[in-house]
Design an enzyme around this catalytic site. Structure first.
Site, PDB file in Angstrom:
ATOM      1  N   CYS A  55      12.813  49.342  36.595  1.00 42.11           N
ATOM      2  CA  CYS A  55      14.020  49.826  35.927  1.00 42.11           C
ATOM      3  C   CYS A  55      13.599  50.505  34.622  1.00 42.11           C
ATOM      4  O   CYS A  55      12.429  50.497  34.244  1.00 42.11           O
ATOM      5  CB  CYS A  55      14.971  48.658  35.635  1.00 42.11           C
ATOM      6  SG  CYS A  55      14.255  47.416  34.522  1.00 42.11           S
ATOM      7  N   HIS A  94      11.473  40.951  27.711  1.00 38.98           N
ATOM      8  CA  HIS A  94      12.483  39.895  27.847  1.00 38.98           C
ATOM      9  C   HIS A  94      13.175  39.559  26.521  1.00 38.98           C
ATOM     10  O   HIS A  94      14.210  38.897  26.526  1.00 38.98           O
ATOM     11  CB  HIS A  94      11.834  38.625  28.399  1.00 38.98           C
ATOM     12  CG  HIS A  94      11.016  38.856  29.625  1.00 38.98           C
ATOM     13  ND1 HIS A  94       9.646  39.011  29.588  1.00 38.98           N
ATOM     14  CD2 HIS A  94      11.381  38.997  30.915  1.00 38.98           C
ATOM     15  CE1 HIS A  94       9.204  39.219  30.813  1.00 38.98           C
ATOM     16  NE2 HIS A  94      10.224  39.229  31.639  1.00 38.98           N
ATOM     17  N   CYS A 147      13.944  45.047  26.144  1.00 36.32           N
ATOM     18  CA  CYS A 147      14.815  45.977  26.855  1.00 36.32           C
ATOM     19  C   CYS A 147      16.086  46.197  26.045  1.00 36.32           C
ATOM     20  O   CYS A 147      16.693  45.234  25.559  1.00 36.32           O
ATOM     21  CB  CYS A 147      15.165  45.416  28.226  1.00 36.32           C
ATOM     22  SG  CYS A 147      16.419  46.376  29.108  1.00 36.32           S
ATOM     23  N   HIS A 176      13.812  30.459  30.858  1.00 36.28           N
ATOM     24  CA  HIS A 176      13.475  31.870  31.068  1.00 36.28           C
ATOM     25  C   HIS A 176      13.297  32.530  29.696  1.00 36.28           C
ATOM     26  O   HIS A 176      14.070  32.271  28.766  1.00 36.28           O
ATOM     27  CB  HIS A 176      14.578  32.567  31.859  1.00 36.28           C
ATOM     28  CG  HIS A 176      14.193  33.947  32.303  1.00 36.28           C
ATOM     29  ND1 HIS A 176      14.303  35.053  31.481  1.00 36.28           N
ATOM     30  CD2 HIS A 176      13.686  34.397  33.475  1.00 36.28           C
ATOM     31  CE1 HIS A 176      13.878  36.117  32.135  1.00 36.28           C
ATOM     32  NE2 HIS A 176      13.501  35.751  33.341  1.00 36.28           N
ATOM     33  N   GLU A 234      14.029  35.376  28.529  1.00 40.26           N
ATOM     34  CA  GLU A 234      15.210  36.079  28.025  1.00 40.26           C
ATOM     35  C   GLU A 234      16.224  35.108  27.434  1.00 40.26           C
ATOM     36  O   GLU A 234      16.831  35.374  26.386  1.00 40.26           O
ATOM     37  CB  GLU A 234      15.861  36.896  29.136  1.00 40.26           C
ATOM     38  CG  GLU A 234      17.054  37.713  28.646  1.00 40.26           C
ATOM     39  CD  GLU A 234      17.803  38.416  29.757  1.00 40.26           C
ATOM     40  OE1 GLU A 234      19.041  38.542  29.641  1.00 40.26           O
ATOM     41  OE2 GLU A 234      17.162  38.839  30.744  1.00 40.26           O
ATOM     42  N   SER A 236       9.863  35.914  38.240  1.00 36.89           N
ATOM     43  CA  SER A 236      10.794  37.019  37.987  1.00 36.89           C
ATOM     44  C   SER A 236      12.186  36.607  38.429  1.00 36.89           C
ATOM     45  O   SER A 236      12.458  36.464  39.627  1.00 36.89           O
ATOM     46  CB  SER A 236      10.347  38.274  38.757  1.00 36.89           C
ATOM     47  OG  SER A 236      11.370  39.247  38.769  1.00 36.89           O
ATOM     48  N   SER A 237      13.079  36.431  37.479  1.00 33.11           N
ATOM     49  CA  SER A 237      14.436  35.973  37.788  1.00 33.11           C
ATOM     50  C   SER A 237      15.157  36.957  38.695  1.00 33.11           C
ATOM     51  O   SER A 237      15.757  36.566  39.697  1.00 33.11           O
ATOM     52  CB  SER A 237      15.231  35.779  36.493  1.00 33.11           C
ATOM     53  OG  SER A 237      16.572  35.451  36.761  1.00 33.11           O
ATOM     54  N   ASN A 238      15.095  38.245  38.375  1.00 30.97           N
ATOM     55  CA  ASN A 238      15.860  39.210  39.178  1.00 30.97           C
ATOM     56  C   ASN A 238      15.315  39.303  40.602  1.00 30.97           C
ATOM     57  O   ASN A 238      16.067  39.518  41.541  1.00 30.97           O
ATOM     58  CB  ASN A 238      15.903  40.581  38.478  1.00 30.97           C
ATOM     59  CG  ASN A 238      14.621  41.374  38.616  1.00 30.97           C
ATOM     60  OD1 ASN A 238      14.413  42.098  39.573  1.00 30.97           O
ATOM     61  ND2 ASN A 238      13.725  41.226  37.635  1.00 30.97           N
ATOM     62  N   SER A 272      10.515  44.554  38.099  1.00 30.04           N
ATOM     63  CA  SER A 272       9.197  44.641  37.470  1.00 30.04           C
ATOM     64  C   SER A 272       8.077  44.823  38.495  1.00 30.04           C
ATOM     65  O   SER A 272       6.902  44.678  38.162  1.00 30.04           O
ATOM     66  CB  SER A 272       8.931  43.389  36.617  1.00 30.04           C
ATOM     67  OG  SER A 272       9.153  42.206  37.353  1.00 30.04           O
TER      68      SER A 272
END
Length: 336
Positions: free
Chosen positions: A21, A86, A108, A136, A138, A235-237, A280
């Site tokens: 992204c 993050h 980001c 996490h 973030e 990676s959470s997403n 990512s």
């Protein structure tokens, strides 16, 4: 005479958008630009993005990954240190200033937006509810923008039932950017039913890239015998994409970092494969996985385009005078 054994046919439903992204692209670019401008070493606090291929590639260029600023040797205190995409608690840049370090913040912009939304709630006198996953980076960064006790983390609907605020009329919520839209909707519905006066953030917290990638997986999962998501376990997403594929109708859904992790003996006879990549995960690994299937199947790739992403986030002004070579850009874009 040798007889050629025909490969079984396989349709690969390849998601677009997938992979990097704009926020990930910017963060990697910041490290590469810093290395070109200032030379090695460039220190990076935490993994710049959650992908070992990217991290190892940057290490090969001269980046040094650390978890805390006190790991930077005294003799390298003039080297730049980059904060990951993050985001970090506000105590981290304060510590960098106290140590007289030169830092570049690769957070980001969409995560920074969530930070600002949380701080706005606090300025308005609201206790902040953060929907996200404990531990996490973030979440740690967002909670670290406010004073201790000013934020409550909500991970599940059970957390909503167990939460009793000091003032139910003075609440505001934000969310981690990489959550599943469905999971967040359930928790948010429970919060709104229990606390109807709770204030929403000024704008959606879940980022466009997370939503777009989940939408693409929902489109391609029904009827898939196997769904592969390229991404890292932390990676959470990427993990959310695996869950979305299962809920949307894929018979089996797996997270893999490289083609070498595909469990060929377990996947059985498949005719339709869904394929996506977390925000990512570089495109070069997607290509690697497609080629691994081509060795075993007669592959037909169907591109499933569900959105067009045009977002670009510029790097900080101090790095804009550095030019990247085509090889640099291939790496930054996940193709090298």
């Amino acid at each position: 005479m040798l007889q050629t054994i025909a490969k079984p046919p396989l349709t690969i439903r390849l998601c677009q958008p997938r992979g990097f992204c704009a926020g990930v692209d910017r963060a990697i670019q910041i490290v590469v630009l810093a290395l070109k401008k200032y030379g090695a070493p460039v220190y990076v606090r935490h993994e710049i993005v959650h992908n070992r291929y990217v991290v190892e590639g940057l290490q090969n260029l001269g980046a040094v990954f650390i978890e805390e600023l006190n790991e930077i040797p005294d003799e390298h205190h003039d080297a730049p240190v980059v904060f990951s995409a993050h985001g970090v608690p506000k105590s981290v840049p304060a510590d960098a200033v106290a140590r007289n370090l030169f830092y570049l913040d690769a957070t980001c912009p969409l995560v920074s937006k969530v930070h600002k939304q949380a701080m706005r709630h606090q300025r308005k006198g609201r206790h902040v509810l953060l929907i996200g996953h404990a531990g996490h980076p973030e979440v740690i960064g967002t909670m670290g923008q406010l004073d201790e006790g000013a934020v409550t983390l909500i991970e599940t609907e059970a957390d909503v039932r167990n939460f009793t605020p000091a003032d139910p009329a003075a609440l505001g919520f934000v969310t981690q950017t990489t959550l599943s839209v469905e999971d967040t909707a359930g928790i948010l519905k429970a919060l709104q039913e229990k606390f109807p006066a709770m204030e929403a953030p000024a704008a959606e917290s879940i980022c466009y890239a997370t939503t777009n990638r989940q939408d693409a997986v929902k489109e391609t999962a029904p009827g898939s015998d196997l769904y592969l998501v390229v991404g890292a376990p932390n990676s959470s997403n990427s993990r959310r994409l695996v869950e979305v594929a299962e809920r949307a109708g894929a018979k089996m859904s797996l997270l893999v970092q490289r083609a070498s992790e595909i469990p060929w003996n377990d996947i059985g006879g498949i005719a339709t494969l869904g394929l996506s990549a977390g925000a990512s995960a570089p495109e070069i690994i997607v290509d690697e996985i497609i080629n691994a299937f081509r060795e075993r199947f007669e592959v037909n790739v169907e591109l499933a385009i569900t959105a067009t992403e045009t977002e670009e986030f510029p790097v900080m002004r101090v790095l804009r005078d550095v030019e990247l070579t085509p090889a640099d850009m291939a790496f930054v874009n996940g193709n090298g």
